[in-house]
Design a protein around this motif. Structure first.
Motif, PDB file in Angstrom:
ATOM      1  N   HIS A 159       0.812  -1.225   0.000  1.00 47.08           N
ATOM      2  CA  HIS A 159       0.000   0.000   0.000  1.00 47.08           C
ATOM      3  C   HIS A 159       0.840   1.269   0.000  1.00 47.08           C
ATOM      4  CE1 HIS A 159      -3.763  -2.183   0.212  1.00 47.08           C
ATOM      5  NE2 HIS A 159      -3.115  -3.029   0.992  1.00 47.08           N
ATOM      6  N   CYS A 169      -8.140   2.519  -3.609  1.00 40.69           N
ATOM      7  CA  CYS A 169      -7.944   1.264  -2.873  1.00 40.69           C
ATOM      8  C   CYS A 169      -8.634   1.371  -1.520  1.00 40.69           C
ATOM      9  CB  CYS A 169      -6.452   1.008  -2.679  1.00 40.69           C
ATOM     10  SG  CYS A 169      -6.091  -0.439  -1.657  1.00 40.69           S
ATOM     11  N   CYS A 171      -7.400   0.896   1.199  1.00 41.50           N
ATOM     12  CA  CYS A 171      -6.476   1.423   2.210  1.00 41.50           C
ATOM     13  C   CYS A 171      -6.669   2.918   2.420  1.00 41.50           C
ATOM     14  CB  CYS A 171      -5.024   1.144   1.830  1.00 41.50           C
ATOM     15  SG  CYS A 171      -4.414   2.086   0.413  1.00 41.50           S
ATOM     16  N   CYS A 176      -2.077   3.003  -4.903  1.00 43.44           N
ATOM     17  CA  CYS A 176      -1.049   2.264  -4.172  1.00 43.44           C
ATOM     18  C   CYS A 176      -0.590   1.094  -5.045  1.00 43.44           C
ATOM     19  CB  CYS A 176      -1.576   1.792  -2.825  1.00 43.44           C
ATOM     20  SG  CYS A 176      -2.863   0.573  -2.961  1.00 43.44           S
TER      21      CYS A 176
HETATM   22 ZN    ZN Z   1      -3.924   0.352  -0.968  1.00 45.92          ZN
END
Ligand code: ZN
Length: 306
Positions: A159, A169, A171, A176
């Protein structure tokens, strides 16, 4: 003989692994994302059965699990895939059932320990393990020690951002490494790039893209080129940040590594000029499809072995 438990979002694999990292028996079952108590009973049942099949007596249990986990307390954290398992403690529970010592790590760290101890990373002081499949994960081992962050946290190599204009994403970031270079990213990119009448579009997978590229399919070759670029940027970042002795590559996408490695090495040569990048060996994981299971066993040796 160590009982190894590899807990993933969709399946649990259990096996018996000897003191040289050899898998003597293995069993597999789907993971129930909601019911933890059933899951632990199932794991205990599978461990007993695997031990019977291997004709072995268990001397300890190692667990590698999809993260986040707290390796010190032995607890599951906020595991996205397994909502019913959050905050539960498989280390205490299996200890109670079997009266044996039990150790838990994130599965990326477990696999990194396995490759460092029994696999392609042997005799490498500074090793980064990277697995590229449905996501990108990994682990960092320095002089035989697992690198841990604050409070034992597991760093998320997948990430780090490689293109802030890239896909969103879970995250919290766009672009990422995982969102651009994991298997599903290859498929998404091909679907956006391929002409509407591209004959292989329906149900295409990263593996199929690689097969088509080997057959000379132009669209698939473009997807491979794109994949190699983003894989290469992420690996170059790791080399610039850590200058490790070796990066060990694993995961389903890396089964097609020969398609990518030439371009990746070119990119690293061009972009890592201030570090001795040529000394970092890019090597393929050597423990095969059992890496995670062997890693789970290695977790026990790492924690309790001599
Ligand atoms: Zn990510």
């Amino acid at each position: 003989m160590i009982g190894a438990v590899d807990i993933g979002g969709t399946k649990i694999a259990v096996g018996i692994v000897d003191n040289n990292g050899k898998v003597l028996s293995r069993l597999q079952s789907p993971t129930d994302p909601q019911r933890y108590s059933d899951g632990i009973e199932l794991i205990a049942h599978m461990l007993r059965q695997a031990a019977r099949e291997a004709g072995a007596e268990l001397t300890g249990i190692g667990i590698g699990s999809t993260g986040p986990v707290d390796p010190i307390k032995g607890e599951f954290g906020d595991v996205d895939f397994l909502p019913g398992w959050r905050g539960k403690n498989p280390v205490n529970d299996l200890q109670t059932i079997f009266n044996l010592r039990v150790a838990l790590e994130n599965d990326g760290d477990a696999a990194a320990l396995a490759e460092a101890g029994w696999g392609a990373g042997r005799n490498r002081s500074r090793l980064i393990y990277v697995t590229v499949g449905t996501g990108i994960g990994g682990g960092i081992v320095i002089d035989g020690k697992l690198y841990r962050g604050v409070d034992g946290a597991h760093p998320e190599v997948g990430h780090h951002v490689v293109d802030p204009s890239g896909p969103m994403c879970s995250c919290g970031f766009r672009g990422c490494w995982e969102s651009l270079a994991a298997g599903p990213a290859m498929v998404l990119w091909l679907e956006s790039y391929a002409p509407a009448d591209y004959p292989h579009r329906q149900g295409i997978t990263a593996q199929r893209i690689c097969e088509l590229a080997l057959d000379g399919d132009r669209v698939a070759l473009a997807a491979v080129e794109h994949e190699a670029l983003y894989l290469g940027i992420g690996l170059a970042n790791l080399i610039n940040l850590f200058t490790p002795d070796a990066i060990v590559l694993s995961g389903s996408v890396m089964k097609s590594a020969p398609l990518f490695l030439g371009r990746i090495r070119d990119l690293i040569r061009k972009g890592c000029r201030f570090v001795p990048a040529e000394k970092t060996e890019l090597t393929l994981a050597s423990l095969g499809d059992d890496t995670n299971l062997i890693g789970a066993a290695r977790v026990w040796h790492y924690r309790f072995g001599s």
